[in-house]
Design a protein around this motif. Structure first.
Motif, PDB file in Angstrom:
ATOM      1  N   VAL A   3      82.100  43.381  26.944  1.00  0.00           N
ATOM      2  CA  VAL A   3      82.469  42.967  25.775  1.00  0.00           C
ATOM      3  C   VAL A   3      82.059  41.612  25.271  1.00  0.00           C
ATOM      4  N   ASP A   4      80.781  41.427  25.474  1.00  0.00           N
ATOM      5  CA  ASP A   4      80.320  40.191  25.032  1.00  0.00           C
ATOM      6  C   ASP A   4      80.947  38.968  25.065  1.00  0.00           C
ATOM      7  N   GLY A   5      81.657  38.452  26.125  1.00  0.00           N
ATOM      8  CA  GLY A   5      82.081  37.295  26.563  1.00  0.00           C
ATOM      9  C   GLY A   5      83.486  37.093  26.628  1.00  0.00           C
ATOM     10  N   ILE A   6      84.276  38.180  26.519  1.00  0.00           N
ATOM     11  CA  ILE A   6      85.808  37.990  26.363  1.00  0.00           C
ATOM     12  C   ILE A   6      86.287  39.086  27.479  1.00  0.00           C
ATOM     13  N   GLU A   7      85.445  39.367  28.585  1.00  0.00           N
ATOM     14  CA  GLU A   7      86.120  39.921  29.719  1.00  0.00           C
ATOM     15  C   GLU A   7      87.128  39.421  30.338  1.00  0.00           C
ATOM     16  N   HIS A   8      87.056  38.215  30.549  1.00  0.00           N
ATOM     17  CA  HIS A   8      88.551  37.431  31.215  1.00  0.00           C
ATOM     18  C   HIS A   8      89.774  37.887  30.369  1.00  0.00           C
ATOM     19  N   ALA A   9      89.658  37.647  29.062  1.00  0.00           N
ATOM     20  CA  ALA A   9      90.603  37.713  28.149  1.00  0.00           C
ATOM     21  C   ALA A   9      91.186  39.268  28.261  1.00  0.00           C
ATOM     22  N   ILE A  10      90.148  40.291  28.154  1.00  0.00           N
ATOM     23  CA  ILE A  10      90.697  41.667  28.243  1.00  0.00           C
ATOM     24  C   ILE A  10      91.344  41.935  29.632  1.00  0.00           C
ATOM     25  N   LEU A  11      90.739  41.636  30.696  1.00  0.00           N
ATOM     26  CA  LEU A  11      91.300  41.760  31.715  1.00  0.00           C
ATOM     27  C   LEU A  11      92.853  41.346  32.155  1.00  0.00           C
ATOM     28  N   VAL A  12      93.007  40.093  31.689  1.00  0.00           N
ATOM     29  CA  VAL A  12      94.363  39.489  31.582  1.00  0.00           C
ATOM     30  C   VAL A  12      95.200  40.381  30.829  1.00  0.00           C
ATOM     31  N   GLY A  13      94.775  41.023  29.658  1.00  0.00           N
ATOM     32  CA  GLY A  13      95.594  41.798  28.819  1.00  0.00           C
ATOM     33  C   GLY A  13      95.886  43.203  29.346  1.00  0.00           C
ATOM     34  N   GLU A  39      87.256  33.224  36.386  1.00  0.00           N
ATOM     35  CA  GLU A  39      88.410  33.544  36.919  1.00  0.00           C
ATOM     36  C   GLU A  39      88.605  35.046  36.852  1.00  0.00           C
ATOM     37  N   ILE A  40      87.643  35.726  36.694  1.00  0.00           N
ATOM     38  CA  ILE A  40      87.652  37.237  36.841  1.00  0.00           C
ATOM     39  C   ILE A  40      88.040  37.788  38.098  1.00  0.00           C
ATOM     40  N   LYS A  41      87.583  37.117  39.269  1.00  0.00           N
ATOM     41  CA  LYS A  41      87.942  37.641  40.422  1.00  0.00           C
ATOM     42  C   LYS A  41      89.355  37.417  40.736  1.00  0.00           C
ATOM     43  N   SER A  42      89.963  36.270  40.132  1.00  0.00           N
ATOM     44  CA  SER A  42      91.397  35.830  40.418  1.00  0.00           C
ATOM     45  C   SER A  42      92.399  36.763  39.586  1.00  0.00           C
ATOM     46  N   VAL A  43      92.023  37.366  38.732  1.00  0.00           N
ATOM     47  CA  VAL A  43      92.668  38.268  37.878  1.00  0.00           C
ATOM     48  C   VAL A  43      92.706  39.560  38.345  1.00  0.00           C
ATOM     49  N   LEU A  44      91.645  40.162  39.340  1.00  0.00           N
ATOM     50  CA  LEU A  44      91.717  41.468  39.733  1.00  0.00           C
ATOM     51  C   LEU A  44      92.223  41.455  41.199  1.00  0.00           C
ATOM     52  N   ALA A  45      92.055  40.148  41.916  1.00  0.00           N
ATOM     53  CA  ALA A  45      92.492  40.221  43.429  1.00  0.00           C
ATOM     54  C   ALA A  45      93.999  40.575  43.568  1.00  0.00           C
ATOM     55  N   PRO A  46      94.812  40.056  42.772  1.00  0.00           N
ATOM     56  CA  PRO A  46      96.386  40.141  42.794  1.00  0.00           C
ATOM     57  C   PRO A  46      96.703  41.778  42.659  1.00  0.00           C
ATOM     58  N   VAL A  47      95.724  42.366  41.924  1.00  0.00           N
ATOM     59  CA  VAL A  47      96.313  43.915  41.896  1.00  0.00           C
ATOM     60  C   VAL A  47      95.478  44.552  42.685  1.00  0.00           C
ATOM     61  N   TYR A  67      72.547  33.490  33.785  1.00  0.00           N
ATOM     62  CA  TYR A  67      72.386  34.971  34.305  1.00  0.00           C
ATOM     63  C   TYR A  67      73.278  35.581  33.734  1.00  0.00           C
ATOM     64  N   VAL A  68      72.868  36.975  33.541  1.00  0.00           N
ATOM     65  CA  VAL A  68      74.088  38.151  33.429  1.00  0.00           C
ATOM     66  C   VAL A  68      74.187  38.677  34.690  1.00  0.00           C
ATOM     67  N   LYS A  69      75.374  39.159  34.850  1.00  0.00           N
ATOM     68  CA  LYS A  69      75.478  39.786  36.209  1.00  0.00           C
ATOM     69  C   LYS A  69      76.601  41.336  35.901  1.00  0.00           C
ATOM     70  N   ASN A  70      76.159  42.139  36.692  1.00  0.00           N
ATOM     71  CA  ASN A  70      77.134  43.196  36.745  1.00  0.00           C
ATOM     72  C   ASN A  70      77.943  43.254  37.991  1.00  0.00           C
ATOM     73  N   SER A  71      79.351  43.243  38.285  1.00  0.00           N
ATOM     74  CA  SER A  71      80.090  43.115  39.565  1.00  0.00           C
ATOM     75  C   SER A  71      80.779  44.347  39.301  1.00  0.00           C
ATOM     76  N   LEU A  72      80.789  44.892  40.526  1.00  0.00           N
ATOM     77  CA  LEU A  72      81.739  46.027  41.004  1.00  0.00           C
ATOM     78  C   LEU A  72      82.729  45.704  41.950  1.00  0.00           C
ATOM     79  N   TYR A  73      84.058  46.096  41.293  1.00  0.00           N
ATOM     80  CA  TYR A  73      85.130  45.619  42.100  1.00  0.00           C
ATOM     81  C   TYR A  73      85.712  46.857  42.667  1.00  0.00           C
ATOM     82  N   ARG A  74      86.261  47.243  43.766  1.00  0.00           N
ATOM     83  CA  ARG A  74      86.698  48.233  44.312  1.00  0.00           C
ATOM     84  C   ARG A  74      88.265  47.885  44.854  1.00  0.00           C
ATOM     85  N   ARG A  75      89.094  48.777  44.665  1.00  0.00           N
ATOM     86  CA  ARG A  75      90.441  48.776  44.987  1.00  0.00           C
ATOM     87  C   ARG A  75      90.664  48.915  46.482  1.00  0.00           C
TER      88      ARG A  75
END
Length: 77
Positions: A3-13, A39-47, A67-75
């Motif tokens: 979402v072009d730079g607001i990934e963290h805000a979307i994840l928090v919401g 902070e993306i990792k710190s939003v996803l880790a608690p869930v 750099y732009v990166k794609n990160s895959l998170y698995r439950r």
């Protein structure tokens, strides 16, 4: 999630959605240096998500970044 730079805000919401046990993976594109990227990792880790893999675009010594990166998170739980 790209979402072009607001990934963290979307994840928090989306914390309630992210906590749903049927959601097994999340793919997030981010750009180093943008607000919230670190902070993306710190939003996803608690869930229950853990970083499984990353792919960095243009990662070479001749490319100054950012750099732009794609990160895959698995439950994990």
């Amino acid at each position: 999630l790209d979402v072009d730079g607001i990934e963290h805000a979307i994840l928090v919401g989306a914390r309630r959605v992210l906590a749903h046990p049927d959601l097994r993976t999340v793919l997030v594109e981010s750009e180093e240096g943008r607000p919230g990227t670190d902070e993306i990792k710190s939003v996803l880790a608690p869930v229950g998500f853990e970083l499984e893999a990353e792919f960095v675009h243009n990662a070479n010594p001749l490319h100054p970044g950012p750099y732009v990166k794609n990160s895959l998170y698995r439950r994990i739980r």
